[in-house]
Enzyme design. Sequence first.
Site, short mmCIF file in Angstrom:
data_model
loop_
_atom_site.label_atom_id
_atom_site.label_comp_id
_atom_site.label_asym_id
_atom_site.label_seq_id
_atom_site.Cartn_x
_atom_site.Cartn_y
_atom_site.Cartn_z
N GLU A 1 7.87 -12.95 2.09
CA GLU A 1 7.63 -11.61 2.64
C GLU A 1 8.78 -10.67 2.30
OE1 GLU A 1 4.58 -10.28 3.37
OE2 GLU A 1 4.43 -11.82 4.90
N THR B 1 9.78 -9.59 -0.55
CA THR B 1 10.54 -9.94 -1.75
C THR B 1 9.91 -9.33 -3.00
OG1 THR B 1 9.30 -11.98 -2.14
CG2 THR B 1 11.25 -12.15 -0.73
N GLY C 1 -3.76 -4.47 9.48
CA GLY C 1 -2.52 -4.97 10.05
C GLY C 1 -2.11 -6.33 9.53
N GLY C 2 -1.46 -6.38 8.38
CA GLY C 2 -0.90 -7.61 7.88
C GLY C 2 -1.76 -8.42 6.95
N SER D 1 -3.63 -6.97 4.33
CA SER D 1 -3.87 -6.20 3.10
C SER D 1 -5.24 -5.55 3.05
CB SER D 1 -3.66 -7.07 1.85
OG SER D 1 -2.32 -7.45 1.76
N SER D 2 -5.64 -4.94 4.14
CA SER D 2 -6.91 -4.23 4.13
C SER D 2 -6.88 -3.07 3.15
CB SER D 2 -7.24 -3.72 5.54
OG SER D 2 -6.19 -2.91 6.04
N SER D 3 -5.73 -2.42 3.00
CA SER D 3 -5.64 -1.29 2.06
C SER D 3 -5.74 -1.78 0.63
CB SER D 3 -4.34 -0.51 2.28
OG SER D 3 -3.21 -1.33 2.08
N ASP E 1 0.32 -7.53 -2.72
CA ASP E 1 -0.96 -7.38 -2.03
C ASP E 1 -2.11 -7.16 -3.00
OD1 ASP E 1 0.56 -7.64 0.21
OD2 ASP E 1 0.27 -5.59 0.93
N TYR F 1 8.93 0.71 6.55
CA TYR F 1 8.74 0.00 5.29
C TYR F 1 9.54 0.64 4.16
CZ TYR F 1 6.39 -2.43 1.47
OH TYR F 1 6.12 -3.20 0.37
#
Length: 343
Positions: free
Chosen positions: A27, A29, A107-108, A110-112, A156, A205
């Site tokens: 995560e 990286t 939320g976490g 990778s829906s985007s 992602d 972020y």
Amino acid sequence: MTTFEQRFGQVPEVTASAPGRVNLLGEHTDYQGGFVLPTAIPQKTTVGLGRNGTDTHVLYSANLDRTLRVPVGEVGEDFAPYLTGCLNLSGVTEGLNVYITSEVPSGGLSSSAALEVATLRALRELYGLALDDVELALRGVQVEHQFVGVQCGVMDQLASSLADTRTMLLIDTRSLERRAVPFPAGAEVLVLDSGVPRRLAESGYNERRGEVEEAARLLGVKELRDVTDISVVEALPSPLKERARHVVSENARVLEGLEADAVTFGGLMNATHASLRDDYAVSHPLVDDLVVLLQAHPDVFGARITGAGFGGAVVALVREGTAAAVGEAVLATYGSLGKVVVP
């Protein structure tokens, strides 16, 4: 739920889907040339497209039951930039009807990225775009950078474009080399929604990315991927020292996890959560509570926050055949704020 045909009075010319992903190790990286170990989840986002003969894109989210109208070439607001970014970068000059439906929780997971990859897959089919699966993923990253405002790495979109649910996908985010890695024997993955929402562009972020880039500059390396002796980061000022320590130690955990059994792999996941909580400071108290409950369960090998952080989902490696029961038991204690996403 309203269908494409009901909404637009036509059938879609093309329809394409892409999965969400959960990251087991690696995560924060991927924007420092590091190693990551995601897998796809069964839940997908689906996008339908059809030409509408106008100079305006009509974007409809079935999940939100919300319609946005954006002139061709413009960006728009709300969820529009994820779509119009794809359309603009792909050179679309005519109005399209766009229909989105998604099973991927936000939320976490990778829906985007799933939305971007599904949209780009549909555009590739509609217009015959010469994009392979890697190029398509990298275009999704451009959408995030140029239109959404999140300076994300490449994990992602690559995971959504290339990963499957049967294996983990080791990605060297510098070279983009990748290979499938089996899950530890006797184990399966459980994902829970913490119930804590987060929005990347409004979170830390981009700030974290700036901090590790400055750390790399002070250490005289192109990226923290090039630091193999973790002791050298201790000379940095705080918080750069802590941010760099996470990235360097996390790269090492990914490489160790490639040959690890379930117990060892779970321990690496636990160490990742501690590092994300303490050194990278991207966790949340409620997320920490959920992770602690998971880690204490006898059928759990390890658990951690997953995704960019600041809320969202947690992932656990659990004894094979126990995911549904573990999720139910842990969420009952947690207060039923989340739900089992991937048994």
